[in-house]
Design an enzyme around this catalytic site. Structure first.
Site, mmCIF file in Angstrom:
data_model
loop_
_atom_site.group_PDB
_atom_site.id
_atom_site.type_symbol
_atom_site.label_atom_id
_atom_site.label_comp_id
_atom_site.label_asym_id
_atom_site.label_seq_id
_atom_site.Cartn_x
_atom_site.Cartn_y
_atom_site.Cartn_z
ATOM 1 C CB CYS A 42 -1.023 0.211 1.178
ATOM 2 S SG CYS A 42 -2.067 -1.423 1.047
ATOM 3 C CG ASN A 270 -11.533 -28.658 0.955
ATOM 4 O OD1 ASN A 270 -10.680 -27.889 0.710
ATOM 5 N ND2 ASN A 270 -11.835 -29.818 0.114
ATOM 6 C CE1 TYR A 275 -5.860 -23.978 10.921
ATOM 7 C CE2 TYR A 275 -4.488 -25.657 10.319
ATOM 8 C CZ TYR A 275 -5.028 -25.217 11.166
ATOM 9 O OH TYR A 275 -5.465 -25.687 12.280
ATOM 10 N N GLY A 278 -4.973 -14.417 4.223
ATOM 11 C CA GLY A 278 -4.640 -13.315 3.423
ATOM 12 C C GLY A 278 -5.346 -13.286 2.085
ATOM 13 C CE LYS A 429 -28.002 17.850 17.631
ATOM 14 N NZ LYS A 429 -29.215 18.430 16.911
#
Length: 548
Positions: A42, A270, A275, A278, A429
């Site tokens: 990024c 599955n 695992y 990301g 507010k």
């Protein structure tokens, strides 16, 4: 236990760090085909624009650092080319020596990230065409601009990366053309909010082409589907990313609806002992609980930590995401979270929509306007999504809304938040509180709202409406809603008898507050069906312009 992790950017390194914190005895090995680890993708646009002086700033950690701190072995330039889930092995190729070896695992983690979508365009493989992919691509773009003294850049795609690159290349002195195949920038926003970003781009002298695709790239030009030929000596591909799942082709590892790897809340696939985390893994929506793929470094870090914890006996579980995003586009900050209006309608929600235009802090201390678009479910009063565009204070407010959405807050709850107040930081507010108050009143039918889009539709359909502009006559004459009559608020009480209380009535002012006061006057005088225009004339004129 031997843990093998494939990939070492945000998710992979988070898996390794958390697993080590939980288990000092595990053998942890990480394979990464790239040169660098744990880098900030990024941050790349900001290096290219000159806000970051040294590219090394984006790679603060290396394999030696991880070895010393976590006793984790990270092998860069090592590509895993095959997985045998039955034998619990991976085949690894050393990209420097071209040697191949087979390694075994007890637990395997797929943190292979995402890869750029490269459109099928004639000339897309030329040396002056770049995706914004990793540290190596950042260095290559920087070097190319410097050596070739690039002057004109074309960016294909107006999402996150496209907009950030447009800002930063402009700051570097290049003339930028931004091309987007959709009819708006930022596909994760509603069009009426995205239009405000387009205005900011044009204000900063960018050429923006919407609803166009690129058909050909040559060394000096880019040609679009409408026949436009754009002079360009640099092309940036910002056409999105896709989950990098090539490695699981031919295996029994399942993909989800988005095409990313399907996982449960512990990030398990599955297959046993495998695992995924990301940008390669599929998440799910906090609101709809349906699969959702929004690749971001923050989500990748979170998923990695959960996977590392789960495989070492911890209890962390993924709670889903809202698809939150934020970016800067020249003088604007753009933040969003949850469902857009379009998405909420598609999901079948009966929604209330508010456009709240308020300063981020006291106007006498230079508070600049934010436009907050908030969507709520009428049935449950639950907040569903928020989009904010403004010069200041957007990050603070979007994070408050994220917190509210995460805890399934109702719009009533927003008004009661004890938010920090002092004139340099907020208004008495706060815009968050006002958003909750206005949405509650609208849902309770006390102060009904009508969006500019709905008003334009009803006018176009020939519905008889009584539209009252409550501003000063000078403002009314400068710009107004089609078909409106001018009746300033100060005269409304005494002259309301001239109006027809049986007709559907719409009140408005410049931004909404005075229109709301006029709405209350008419309701209290017995008018049956009174709406306040969401965001007032300012929002109405913006919507009308966005349709042109």
């Amino acid at each position: 236990m031997k843990i093998v992790i494939i990939g070492s950017v945000a998710a992979g390194t988070s898996v390794a760090a958390k697993a080590r914190r939980n288990d000092e005895t595990a053998e942890i090995t990480v394979y990464n085909a790239d040169h660098d680890i744990s880098y900030s993708i990024c941050g790349i646009p900001y290096f290219l624009g000159g806000e970051i002086d040294d590219l090394a700033t984006l790679t603060p950690r290396d394999a030696d650092w991880f070895k010393k701190r976590y006793n984790v072995d990270i092998h860069t330039r090592h590509e895993v080319t095959a997985i045998d889930s039955n034998a619990k092995t991976v085949t690894v190729k050393n990209l420097t020596t071209h040697e191949t070896k087979v390694d075994h695992y007890d637990t395997l983690v797929l943190a292979t990230g995402a890869s750029p979508k490269v459109p099928q365009i004639d000339g897309v493989d030329q040396s002056h065409v770049f995706p914004v992919r990793n540290i190596q691509s950042a260095a290559a773009i920087d070097q190319y601009i410097t050596l070739n003294k690039s002057e004109k850049a074309t960016i294909i795609g107006a999402g996150f990366i496209g907009l950030e690159m447009a800002e930063q290349l402009t700051a570097r002195g290049l003339e930028v053309t931004l091309i987007e195949g959709e009819n708006q920038v930022m596909p994760h926003l509603d069009r009426d909010m995205a239009f405000r970003i387009a205005e900011e781009l044009q204000k900063n002298k960018l050429t923006l082409l919407l609803g166009e695709s690129v058909t050909q790239i040559t060394k000096k030009t880019v040609t679009t589907s409408s026949g436009n030929t754009i002079d360009s000596d640099l092309v940036i591909l910002a056409t999105g990313v896709k989950p990098n799942t090539k490695l699981i082709e031919g295996t029994a590892i399942a993909r989800g609806e988005s095409g990313a790897i399907k996982v449960n809340q512990q990030m398990q696939t599955n297959l046993p002992n495998i695992y995924a985390a990301g940008d390669a893994a599929e998440s799910f929506s906090v609101i709809t609980e349906k699969p959702l793929y929004r690749p971001l470094g923050s989500t990748a870090n979170k998923m990695g930590r959960i996977a590392g914890d789960a495989m070492t006996g911890g209890t962390l579980a993924h709670r889903g995401i809202l698809g939150t995003g934020i970016l800067r586009v020249f003088g604007l900050t753009v933040g969003y979270t949850g469902l857009t209006e379009q998405e909420a309608r598609a999901e079948g929600f009966d929604i209330e929509v508010l456009h709240n235009i308020k300063p981020a802090k006291a106007e006498y201390l230079g508070g600049a306007e934010m436009v907050i678009k908030a969507i709520a479910d009428r049935r449950t009063k639950r907040l569903l999504g928020v989009q904010i565009v403004g010069e200041d204070g957007v990050d603070k407010r979007i994070d408050v809304f994220v917190t509210a959405l995460s805890f399934k807050a109702k719009v009533d709850d927003l008004f009661h938040l004890d938010l920090a107040y002092a004139p340099p930081f907020s208004t008495t507010k706060d815009p968050v509180m006002y958003t909750g108050m206005a949405l509650k009143n609208a849902i309770d039918l006390k102060n009904k709202l009508i969006t500019p889009e709905e008003l334009v539709t009803r006018i176009s359909n020939g519905e008889e409406l009584q539209i009252i502009d409550t501003r000063a006559t000078k403002q009314y004459e400068a710009s107004r809603v089609d078909g409106a009559i001018n009746l300033p608020l100060a005269k409304l009480r005494s002259e309301a008898s001239q109006l027809n209380p049986a007709l559907t009535t719409v009140t408005y002012c410049n931004k909404g507050v005075t229109g709301n006061a006029a709405q209350n006057i008419l309701i209290n005088q017995g008018f049956k069906d009174v709406y306040n225009l969401s965001g007032g004339n300012k929002n109405y004129q913006s919507f009308k312009n966005s349709q042109n």
